[in-house]
Each structure stands twice: as structure tokens, then as C-alpha cells.
Write an enzyme that holds these catalytic residues in place. Structure first.
Site, mmCIF file in Angstrom:
data_model
loop_
_atom_site.group_PDB
_atom_site.id
_atom_site.type_symbol
_atom_site.label_atom_id
_atom_site.label_comp_id
_atom_site.label_asym_id
_atom_site.label_seq_id
_atom_site.Cartn_x
_atom_site.Cartn_y
_atom_site.Cartn_z
ATOM 1 N N HIS A 1 58.906 49.503 -19.823
ATOM 2 C CA HIS A 1 59.694 49.256 -18.605
ATOM 3 C C HIS A 1 61.182 49.361 -18.940
ATOM 4 O O HIS A 1 61.612 48.975 -20.026
ATOM 5 C CB HIS A 1 59.366 47.872 -18.032
ATOM 6 C CG HIS A 1 59.926 47.696 -16.665
ATOM 7 N ND1 HIS A 1 61.245 47.382 -16.446
ATOM 8 C CD2 HIS A 1 59.362 47.850 -15.444
ATOM 9 C CE1 HIS A 1 61.460 47.333 -15.138
ATOM 10 N NE2 HIS A 1 60.335 47.616 -14.512
ATOM 11 N N GLY B 1 65.239 47.703 -8.223
ATOM 12 C CA GLY B 1 65.848 46.463 -7.755
ATOM 13 C C GLY B 1 67.158 46.656 -7.012
ATOM 14 O O GLY B 1 67.879 45.699 -6.758
ATOM 15 N N ASN C 1 54.618 44.276 -10.330
ATOM 16 C CA ASN C 1 55.261 43.726 -11.524
ATOM 17 C C ASN C 1 56.092 42.521 -11.096
ATOM 18 O O ASN C 1 57.157 42.672 -10.509
ATOM 19 C CB ASN C 1 56.146 44.817 -12.154
ATOM 20 C CG ASN C 1 56.900 44.322 -13.366
ATOM 21 O OD1 ASN C 1 56.684 43.204 -13.830
ATOM 22 N ND2 ASN C 1 57.803 45.152 -13.870
ATOM 23 N N LYS D 1 57.604 40.511 -12.948
ATOM 24 C CA LYS D 1 58.719 40.288 -13.886
ATOM 25 C C LYS D 1 58.808 38.803 -14.257
ATOM 26 O O LYS D 1 57.781 38.146 -14.389
ATOM 27 C CB LYS D 1 60.017 40.828 -13.281
ATOM 28 C CG LYS D 1 59.884 42.285 -12.837
ATOM 29 C CD LYS D 1 61.186 42.941 -12.489
ATOM 30 C CE LYS D 1 60.933 44.373 -12.065
ATOM 31 N NZ LYS D 1 62.137 45.113 -11.775
ATOM 32 N N GLU E 1 60.070 55.631 -13.092
ATOM 33 C CA GLU E 1 60.926 54.652 -12.426
ATOM 34 C C GLU E 1 62.391 54.943 -12.751
ATOM 35 O O GLU E 1 62.890 54.516 -13.816
ATOM 36 C CB GLU E 1 60.582 53.239 -12.892
ATOM 37 C CG GLU E 1 59.130 52.859 -12.659
ATOM 38 C CD GLU E 1 58.960 51.339 -12.642
ATOM 39 O OE1 GLU E 1 58.588 50.815 -11.598
ATOM 40 O OE2 GLU E 1 59.229 50.703 -13.677
ATOM 41 N N SER F 1 62.359 50.241 -5.947
ATOM 42 C CA SER F 1 62.641 49.849 -4.560
ATOM 43 C C SER F 1 61.572 50.307 -3.563
ATOM 44 O O SER F 1 61.876 50.584 -2.393
ATOM 45 C CB SER F 1 64.036 50.331 -4.124
ATOM 46 O OG SER F 1 65.031 49.710 -4.919
ATOM 47 N N GLU G 1 63.600 47.671 -18.159
ATOM 48 C CA GLU G 1 64.274 46.418 -18.543
ATOM 49 C C GLU G 1 64.042 46.105 -20.022
ATOM 50 O O GLU G 1 64.834 45.405 -20.641
ATOM 51 C CB GLU G 1 63.819 45.277 -17.611
ATOM 52 C CG GLU G 1 64.468 45.431 -16.237
ATOM 53 C CD GLU G 1 63.617 44.986 -15.071
ATOM 54 O OE1 GLU G 1 62.654 44.228 -15.256
ATOM 55 O OE2 GLU G 1 63.933 45.429 -13.938
HETATM 56 P P1 PGA Z 1 61.616 47.115 -7.740
HETATM 57 O O1 PGA Z 1 61.148 47.145 -9.266
HETATM 58 O O2 PGA Z 1 60.425 47.495 -6.896
HETATM 59 O O3 PGA Z 1 62.073 45.704 -7.494
HETATM 60 O O4 PGA Z 1 62.719 48.107 -7.604
HETATM 61 C C1 PGA Z 1 60.259 48.127 -9.734
HETATM 62 C C2 PGA Z 1 59.967 47.919 -11.184
HETATM 63 O O5 PGA Z 1 60.852 47.480 -11.925
HETATM 64 O O6 PGA Z 1 58.836 48.164 -11.633
#
Ligand code: PGA
Length: 307
Positions: free
Chosen positions: A143, A223, A57, A59, A217, A263, A145
Site C-alpha cells: 500500500h 483519501g 481497507n 487502515k 491506486e 477515493s 502508505e
Molecule cells: P480511499 O483509500 O478510498 O480513502 O481513497 C483507498 C486506499 O488507500 O486503499
């Protein structure tokens, strides 16, 4: 809806060694009107039932040039046995078409969002038909976010409706779920995951799940560099499968892939890939570099752990 609580779950040593040979009674309470999973006994047949999947992803990152360079680096990798691992990359919407044209053909492309309806007077939105038109086969929905950012705040129902729209246009869906740190600390991890999944189960038919992959997740792990422990990951994944057996059916519980995200990196993917109910990863930051290939290669750890 207090279907299940995190305290009720425990990771058994047996399940870690008996890779996908799990037989057990599901224990999650289910919404009224559904079959109780307490009576359901189902087994995971070993090997090949759920192909490992690694999603990247991107983003709201990268540029057209950066995507071209990254795709060149990914293409330089040798044969990845893509019959054993499925790879899906999700660029920002303006770069979907470009990514599809420069990405190796054995990798698929996902959108990071779609509009809930068809084309029309919906300024700023992108319809499923358009995503398909530029060669995408997947979309990431739900997601954290998009669920949790104050400016967006998509609801469970809206995400479920979008998923239905995507599926009806032949797109496959990575359906993200997960709890915030506060929800975990309050012992509500599984309640939250089940609430998010139940909204979907009420909206799509049992046959539709074949094109859905769940990405668990935990929001606090995204992140942050703070990864969930293997016990925490397996506990939730196993309970998700039990929930599916009760609220949908045994076949869906057996066959639906459950990815972990938060992560994930080349340094931690191999240990997590060996967990019996982890069927791949959804990767953010670590998918922006060519070393993402190392995460893709973790499918070998998954296969090695299969008995
Ligand atoms: P990350 O994000 O690997 O940077 O923690 C995962 C995600 O948001 O799908």
C-alpha cells in the site's frame, strides 16, 4: 527501467464496448531475458473469467465496538450473490480475530501487513501463520502508505519478499501499486507501476499469480476525493495487463484481477466498474460506513457492461 510511458497508451472506444473481448498485441517493452510481448496476442474471454472483488481497507481506524456495529449493518444487507462478487475487509491487526468472529461469513478478512519471515524474535511484527490462525485469507501489501510514508518506506524488494512469504503460507495478496502526483506529472506513471510489478515478477513464480490481485491506486487519488478519470484508470489497467503478458505470460495477463483504488465511493463506483480492465475496487474511507454496500453492489454494473 523505462519499459513503458503513459504517453504511449490510449483508451480505445472499442475496448470500452467490447467488454473483456479484447484481442491485441501487447506493446510494453520488457526487461531483458523475457519474451517480448510485441509478438503476444491474447484475448479476454467474456464473462466469469475474473470475479469482481471489492476490498475495504479500514487502515488505522475504528474500535472494537465500531467494528461490531458496522458488521451488523453489513449483515443486514440481503443476499449479495457472492458467487459474482468477492468481498474482503481489512481491519487493523488487533481487531482481525474479532472482525472474523462478527463479520458475515460470506465476506473474507485481510490483514493490512505481515512480517517478511516466520514467527520469532521480531518485536511488533505479525507472522503470516498468525494471520492464518485467526481465519484471515488475504493480506494487503505494498500500500502506498507503507511505500511512501517517511517513517516506513518499504522498498519494492521488501514488498515482493513479503508477498512471497504470504503466498507460501496460503494467503492471497492484494498487491498495491501506483504513482505519486509528481511521478504522474513527469510522465512516469507506467514506469513506476511496472517497476513495482517487475520486482514481484522476479520474486514469485508464474503459478503464484493466481493468488495475487493487483490494486492500482494512484497516490494522489487516495483519501483526497480526487478520483482518476475513467480514461486514466482504463489506460493504466490495460497497460498493466499488457505488461503481465510480456513479463509473466498470457494466462496471468488474462486472469489476474486488477482493482482500482483512490477515493472510490457510492457516487463514482458504477461508472468505473464498467471499464473493461477494472475488476473491482480497493476502498478506504468509503468502506468505514454501511454505504460501502453500494460499492459492493457495483459488481452489477460490471456484469451489465460485459458482452
Ligand atoms: P480511499 O483509500 O478510498 O480513502 O481513497 C483507498 C486506499 O488507500 O486503499
Amino acid at each position: 527501467m523505462a519499459f513503458i510511458t503513459s504517453g504511449a497508451a490510449a483508451v480505445s472506444g472499442a475496448s470500452l464496448t467490447a467488454r473483456r473481448a479484447f484481442t491485441g498485441a501487447a506493446v510494453c517493452p520488457v526487461p531483458s531475458g523475457r519474451t517480448s510481448p510485441a509478438a503476444a496476442t491474447w484475448s479476454m474471454s467474456a464473462g466469469g473469467l475474473r470475479t469482481f472483488l471489492v476490498g475495504g481497507n479500514w487502515k488505522c481506524n475504528l474500535s472494537k465496538d465500531a467494528i461490531t456495529s458496522l458488521c451488523k449493518e453489513l449483515a443486514a444487507a440481503p443476499d449479495l450473490e457472492t458467487d459474482k462478487v468477492e468481498v474482503v475487509l481489512a481491519p487493523p491487526t488487533p481487531y482481525l480475530d474479532h472482525t472474523r468472529s462478527v463479520l458475515r461469513q460470506d465476506f473474507e478478512v485481510a490483514a493490512q501487513n505481515i512480517w517478511v519471515g516466520g514467527p520469532g524474535a521480531y518485536t511488533g511484527e505479525t507472522a503470516a501463520e498468525m494471520i492464518k490462525d485467526v481465519g484471515c485469507t488475504w493480506v494487503i501489501l505494498g500500500h502506498s502508505e507503507r511505500r511512501n510514508l517517511l517513517q516506513i518506506r518499504e522498498s519494492d524488494d521488501f514488498i515482493a519478499q513479503k508477498t512471497k512469504t504470504a503466498l507460501s503460507h496460503g494467503l492471497k495478496v492484494m498487491f498495491c501499486i501506483g504513482e505519486t502526483l509528481e511521478e504522474r506529472e513527469e510522465g512516469r506513471t507506467l514506469d513506476v507501476c511496472v517497476r513495482q510489478l517487475h520486482a514481484l515478477a522476479e520474486t514469485i513464480g508464474a503459478d503464484d499469480w493466481k493468488d495475487v490481485v493487483i490494486a492500482y491506486e494512484p497516490v494522489w487519488a487516495i483519501g483526497t476525493g480526487k478520483i482518476a478519470t475513467p480514461d486514466q484508470v482504463e489506460e493504466v489497467h490495460e497497460k498493466i495487463r499488457h505488461y503481465l503478458a510480456g513479463d509473466v505470460n498470457d494466462k496471468v495477463a488474462q486472469e489476474t484481477r486488477i482493482l482500482y483504488g483512490g477515493s472510490v465511493s457510492p457516487g463514482n463506483c458504477n461508472e468505473l466498474a464498467q471499464l473493461p480492465d477494472v475488476d473491482g475496487f480497493l476502498v478506504g474511507g468509503a468502506s468505514l460506513k454501511a454505504s460501502f454496500l453500494e460499492v459492493i453492489e457495483s459488481f452489477k454494473s460490471d456484469l451489465a457492461a460485459t458482452v
